[in-house]
Each structure stands twice: as C-alpha cells, then as structure tokens.
Write a protein that holds these residues in place. Structure first.
Motif, PDB file in Angstrom:
ATOM      1  N   PHE A   1     -11.504 -11.093  18.469  1.00  0.00           N
ATOM      2  CA  PHE A   1     -10.408 -10.174  18.799  1.00  0.00           C
ATOM      3  C   PHE A   1      -9.708 -10.529  20.106  1.00  0.00           C
ATOM      4  O   PHE A   1      -8.627 -10.018  20.377  1.00  0.00           O
ATOM      5  CB  PHE A   1     -10.915  -8.720  18.782  1.00  0.00           C
ATOM      6  CG  PHE A   1     -11.199  -8.238  17.388  1.00  0.00           C
ATOM      7  CD1 PHE A   1     -12.391  -8.551  16.753  1.00  0.00           C
ATOM      8  CD2 PHE A   1     -10.253  -7.521  16.680  1.00  0.00           C
ATOM      9  CE1 PHE A   1     -12.644  -8.138  15.448  1.00  0.00           C
ATOM     10  CE2 PHE A   1     -10.494  -7.099  15.379  1.00  0.00           C
ATOM     11  CZ  PHE A   1     -11.696  -7.412  14.758  1.00  0.00           C
TER      12      PHE A   1
ATOM     13  N   TYR B   1     -12.854   3.642  12.629  1.00  0.00           N
ATOM     14  CA  TYR B   1     -12.309   2.282  12.439  1.00  0.00           C
ATOM     15  C   TYR B   1     -11.024   2.096  13.248  1.00  0.00           C
ATOM     16  O   TYR B   1     -10.804   1.050  13.858  1.00  0.00           O
ATOM     17  CB  TYR B   1     -12.026   2.011  10.953  1.00  0.00           C
ATOM     18  CG  TYR B   1     -13.228   2.171  10.065  1.00  0.00           C
ATOM     19  CD1 TYR B   1     -14.139   1.117   9.901  1.00  0.00           C
ATOM     20  CD2 TYR B   1     -13.476   3.365   9.403  1.00  0.00           C
ATOM     21  CE1 TYR B   1     -15.254   1.271   9.092  1.00  0.00           C
ATOM     22  CE2 TYR B   1     -14.587   3.523   8.591  1.00  0.00           C
ATOM     23  CZ  TYR B   1     -15.476   2.477   8.441  1.00  0.00           C
ATOM     24  OH  TYR B   1     -16.586   2.630   7.640  1.00  0.00           O
TER      25      TYR B   1
ATOM     26  N   GLY C   1      -3.587  -4.808   4.455  1.00  0.00           N
ATOM     27  CA  GLY C   1      -3.396  -5.842   5.481  1.00  0.00           C
ATOM     28  C   GLY C   1      -3.122  -7.244   4.943  1.00  0.00           C
ATOM     29  O   GLY C   1      -2.249  -7.945   5.474  1.00  0.00           O
TER      30      GLY C   1
ATOM     31  N   GLU D   1       2.100   2.918   4.993  1.00  0.00           N
ATOM     32  CA  GLU D   1       2.138   1.935   3.911  1.00  0.00           C
ATOM     33  C   GLU D   1       2.443   2.652   2.600  1.00  0.00           C
ATOM     34  O   GLU D   1       1.922   3.737   2.340  1.00  0.00           O
ATOM     35  CB  GLU D   1       0.765   1.244   3.843  1.00  0.00           C
ATOM     36  CG  GLU D   1       0.588   0.301   2.709  1.00  0.00           C
ATOM     37  CD  GLU D   1       1.646  -0.778   2.637  1.00  0.00           C
ATOM     38  OE1 GLU D   1       1.925  -1.408   3.674  1.00  0.00           O
ATOM     39  OE2 GLU D   1       2.200  -0.980   1.548  1.00  0.00           O
TER      40      GLU D   1
ATOM     41  N   LEU E   1      -7.926  -6.776   6.965  1.00  0.00           N
ATOM     42  CA  LEU E   1      -7.339  -7.645   5.928  1.00  0.00           C
ATOM     43  C   LEU E   1      -7.762  -7.212   4.532  1.00  0.00           C
ATOM     44  O   LEU E   1      -8.322  -7.987   3.763  1.00  0.00           O
ATOM     45  CB  LEU E   1      -7.748  -9.104   6.204  1.00  0.00           C
ATOM     46  CG  LEU E   1      -7.215  -9.654   7.533  1.00  0.00           C
ATOM     47  CD1 LEU E   1      -7.897 -10.961   7.898  1.00  0.00           C
ATOM     48  CD2 LEU E   1      -5.701  -9.840   7.491  1.00  0.00           C
TER      49      LEU E   1
HETATM   50  N1  LIG Z   1      -4.968   0.530  -0.733  1.00  0.00           N
HETATM   51  C1  LIG Z   1      -3.863   1.239  -0.899  1.00  0.00           C
HETATM   52  O1  LIG Z   1      -3.266   1.269  -1.998  1.00  0.00           O
HETATM   53  C2  LIG Z   1      -3.270   2.014   0.267  1.00  0.00           C
HETATM   54  C3  LIG Z   1      -1.971   2.532   0.141  1.00  0.00           C
HETATM   55  C4  LIG Z   1      -1.403   3.206   1.221  1.00  0.00           C
HETATM   56  C5  LIG Z   1      -2.145   3.399   2.387  1.00  0.00           C
HETATM   57  N2  LIG Z   1      -3.419   2.915   2.478  1.00  0.00           N
HETATM   58  C6  LIG Z   1      -4.131   3.133   3.754  1.00  0.00           C
HETATM   59  O2  LIG Z   1      -4.162   1.901   4.470  1.00  0.00           O
HETATM   60  C7  LIG Z   1      -5.378   1.810   5.234  1.00  0.00           C
HETATM   61  C8  LIG Z   1      -6.131   0.547   4.837  1.00  0.00           C
HETATM   62  O3  LIG Z   1      -6.486   0.670   3.473  1.00  0.00           O
HETATM   63  P1  LIG Z   1      -6.989  -0.554   2.599  1.00  0.00           P
HETATM   64  O4  LIG Z   1      -6.953  -0.098   1.184  1.00  0.00           O
HETATM   65  O5  LIG Z   1      -6.256  -1.809   2.991  1.00  0.00           O
HETATM   66  O6  LIG Z   1      -8.507  -0.654   3.098  1.00  0.00           O
HETATM   67  P2  LIG Z   1      -9.564  -1.832   2.811  1.00  0.00           P
HETATM   68  O7  LIG Z   1     -10.910  -1.212   2.897  1.00  0.00           O
HETATM   69  O8  LIG Z   1      -9.166  -2.597   1.585  1.00  0.00           O
HETATM   70  O9  LIG Z   1      -9.358  -2.842   4.040  1.00  0.00           O
HETATM   71  C9  LIG Z   1      -9.616  -2.483   5.363  1.00  0.00           C
HETATM   72  C10 LIG Z   1     -10.117  -3.724   6.115  1.00  0.00           C
HETATM   73  O10 LIG Z   1     -10.274  -3.353   7.497  1.00  0.00           O
HETATM   74  C11 LIG Z   1     -11.428  -4.039   7.981  1.00  0.00           C
HETATM   75  N3  LIG Z   1     -11.867  -3.369   9.211  1.00  0.00           N
HETATM   76  C12 LIG Z   1     -12.580  -2.223   9.353  1.00  0.00           C
HETATM   77  N4  LIG Z   1     -12.722  -1.951  10.671  1.00  0.00           N
HETATM   78  C13 LIG Z   1     -12.106  -2.928  11.355  1.00  0.00           C
HETATM   79  C14 LIG Z   1     -11.907  -3.187  12.744  1.00  0.00           C
HETATM   80  N5  LIG Z   1     -12.352  -2.365  13.690  1.00  0.00           N
HETATM   81  N6  LIG Z   1     -11.226  -4.307  13.086  1.00  0.00           N
HETATM   82  C15 LIG Z   1     -10.747  -5.134  12.138  1.00  0.00           C
HETATM   83  N7  LIG Z   1     -10.897  -4.944  10.818  1.00  0.00           N
HETATM   84  C16 LIG Z   1     -11.570  -3.843  10.435  1.00  0.00           C
HETATM   85  C17 LIG Z   1     -12.414  -3.992   6.821  1.00  0.00           C
HETATM   86  O11 LIG Z   1     -13.408  -4.970   6.949  1.00  0.00           O
HETATM   87  C18 LIG Z   1     -11.467  -4.244   5.637  1.00  0.00           C
HETATM   88  O12 LIG Z   1     -11.342  -5.631   5.358  1.00  0.00           O
HETATM   89  C19 LIG Z   1      -6.147   3.109   4.959  1.00  0.00           C
HETATM   90  O13 LIG Z   1      -5.810   4.041   5.940  1.00  0.00           O
HETATM   91  C20 LIG Z   1      -5.592   3.551   3.610  1.00  0.00           C
HETATM   92  O14 LIG Z   1      -5.705   4.948   3.434  1.00  0.00           O
HETATM   93  C21 LIG Z   1      -3.990   2.208   1.458  1.00  0.00           C
END
Ligand SMILES: NC(=O)c1ccc[n+]([C@@H]2O[C@H](COP(=O)([O-])OP(=O)(O)OC[C@H]3O[C@@H](n4cnc5c(N)ncnc54)[C@H](O)[C@@H]3O)[C@@H](O)[C@H]2O)c1
Length: 268
Positions: free
Chosen positions: A83, A110, A26, A165, A22
């Motif tokens: 979960f 992860y 997410g 995404e 999230l």
């Molecule tokens: N932020 C962006 O602008 C963006 C854009 C495109 C793609 N992405 C990709 O999307 C993915 C997520 O990025 P983000 O920026 O949302 O990351 P983020 O770090 O903001 O959020 C990830 C979340 O996943 C949780 N998490 C970690 N392991 C977990 C597990 N096993 N079960 C449940 N939750 C778990 C973390 O606690 C965290 O809240 C990455 O692969 C990133 O490269 C991000």
C-alpha cells in the motif's frame, strides 16, 4: 496550482489511477481506466487476486480476458499488496466491501482499513473517491477525519468525493460508459476534480451538491429495487395460487406509460 495541475493530468491521462479493492466493482473499473490510457495500479489484501492479475488472468465475468491480458502485458495495469505505492498514484478509488454486521449495523472495517492505508500515503493533489455502497455521512464523517490525520486538508491539499457504483452485471445495453454517474464532493473543488476524472470514461455525469446526497441516492436506488423485487415475488406467489400467468399480467401492466417501471436485465 495543485488543483490546476491535477485537472490537467487527468485530462491528458498522465495521472496514475489507484484502485483499492479488486473485486466485482474494482477490477472492471481498473480495466476501463486502463483502456482509455491511464496507468493503473490495483491494491488488494488478497494475494491470490494479485497473482492472477499480474499473470494477466481474469476472475470477473464482466471483464474481457483479452483486455485484462493486454493491459498487463503492456504494463498499463498491475496489482500489488504494497500500500506504500499509493503515494505513487494521483487518483485513488475505494471499492472495498461494506457488508452488514449480524445486527444489521454497517460494517465499515474494510473502508476504514483502506482509508488508513491511504492516509499514510496521502500527498498534495490526491483525489480520493469512495465507490462502496454506504450510509449517508460516511465520506464526510468517517473518511474525511481519517484522511486529515495526515496533516493535509481536504479542498486545500487533497480532494474527496463519493460516487456510487451502478454496475448491472451481464447487462449488454447499459455499460459503465453509458450509465449516468452520480458524483458528490466534500466541496466545490473536490466535485470538479471528480467530475473531470469520471467524465474521461463516462458519457454523462450527474453532479450533486454534497457527498451525503450522492450516498443517499445509492440508498434510495437500492431500496427502490428491493421493494420492487419483494413486490414481484409476492405477486408471483399470489398469481401461482390463483392460476394467473404472472408474465402475461406484468407485460400488460408495463404498458402503462407512467408511474410504473419494469426491472429487467437486457441481455442482447
Ligand atoms: N458487485 C456489485 O454488483 C456492486 C454493485 C454496486 C455497488 N457495489 C458495492 O461496491 C463495493 C465493493 O463490492 P464488490 O462486489 O466489488 O466486492 P468484492 O468482495 O467483490 O471485492 C472487494 C475486494 O476488496 C478487497 N479488500 C477488502 N479489504 C481491503 C482493503 N483494506 N484494502 C484493499 N482491498 C481490500 C477484497 O479482498 C476484495 O478483493 C461494496 O460496497 C458493494 O456493496 C457492488
């Protein structure tokens, strides 16, 4: 039978959506799905995030405070770190981090941990869609074998897809709804279920013939952007040294109607 049932539950929005991770990707995703009427359960390891969400408190700039609050109040959205509740949802979207290790090798720990949690709770008819950025082959070579440890088979019992995404934080013109969405499945049924799901909230879906192609699309987009950022940074240094106004130069360059594209965030 399973296939038709999941499609119809998506179309009438009675399908329950689970979002694993999230964060920046997410949480906005969960809120978007909740806004169109899906019941959404968010899963995260971070207890603090779960507490905040369940109090209706927002921590991501792209999410509107009142929208999150309303969804929590009306019980359309809640978060948990249990979960086992994944067995109560129909669609599971994975949006966990995929950083690089020190030696630049992708860290899939992860993604693997999230997939293991899903495997324990996988049931017939589930759609699992990975949204995390990753290397081509991850969905078919890493996620699929972990999920099939459940004894269920992709395409027959459950559906698996990759959809990158494309969020551009702060961009008011291109939101989730009007940003084309690329989707690739591990088979035709997976692609169709994923297409049906995403088209409920997104105007235009771009289906591709495999999850691997969809993964490579994301790698290409990110590489294209990185090369252009590096190019413009070099130009800035050069223009500074040569006392040339870089903005005036770029504005003139972008009047060329082909073979060049500006990278601007449109905040309007
Ligand atoms: N932020 C962006 O602008 C963006 C854009 C495109 C793609 N992405 C990709 O999307 C993915 C997520 O990025 P983000 O920026 O949302 O990351 P983020 O770090 O903001 O959020 C990830 C979340 O996943 C949780 N998490 C970690 N392991 C977990 C597990 N096993 N079960 C449940 N939750 C778990 C973390 O606690 C965290 O809240 C990455 O692969 C990133 O490269 C991000």
């Amino acid at each position: 039978m399973i296939y038709r049932s999941v499609i119809s539950r998506i179309k009438d929005h009675s399908a329950v959506v689970g979002v694993v991770g999230l964060g920046y990707v997410g949480l906005p995703f969960a809120v978007e799905k909740g806004k169109v009427g899906f019941s959404v359960i968010g899963f995260d390891m971070d207890k603090n995030k779960i507490l905040q969400i369940n109090k209706g408190k927002n921590y991501i700039p792209d999410v509107k405070d009142n929208e999150l609050n309303e969804l929590v109040k009306t019980k359309k959205f809640r978060a948990t770190n249990n979960f086992d509740e994944l067995s109560n949802v129909d669609i599971i979207v994975i949006a966990v981090p995929t950083p690089l290790k020190k030696n630049l090798i992708p860290n899939l720990s992860y993604v693997k941990a999230a997939t293991n949690s899903i495997t324990k709770n996988l049931k017939k008819g589930h759609l699992v869609s990975l949204e995390s950025t990753t290397y081509p082959g991850t969905t078919e070579e890493v996620i699929l074998p972990i999920l099939e440890k459940s004894g269920l088979k992709a395409e027959k019992d459950f559906y698996l897809a990759y959809s990158p995404e494309r969020v551009d934080p702060g961009n008011m013109r291109y939101t989730t709804k009007n940003t084309n969405k690329v989707v690739g499945g591990v088979g035709e049924k997976s692609l169709n279920v994923a297409k049906t799901f995403y088209s409920e909230t997104i105007d235009h879906i771009v289906p591709v013939s495999s999850a691997k192609i969809a993964e490579m699309v994301k790698v290409y987009e990110n590489t294209y952007r990185a090369v252009n950022i590096a190019l413009v940074n070099e130009m800035l240094l050069l223009c500074d040294k040569m006392e040339i106004n870089v903005w005036e130069m770029l504005e003139a360059a972008f009047t060329k109607p082909f073979g060049i594209a500006p990278f601007l965030t449109l905040i309007i």
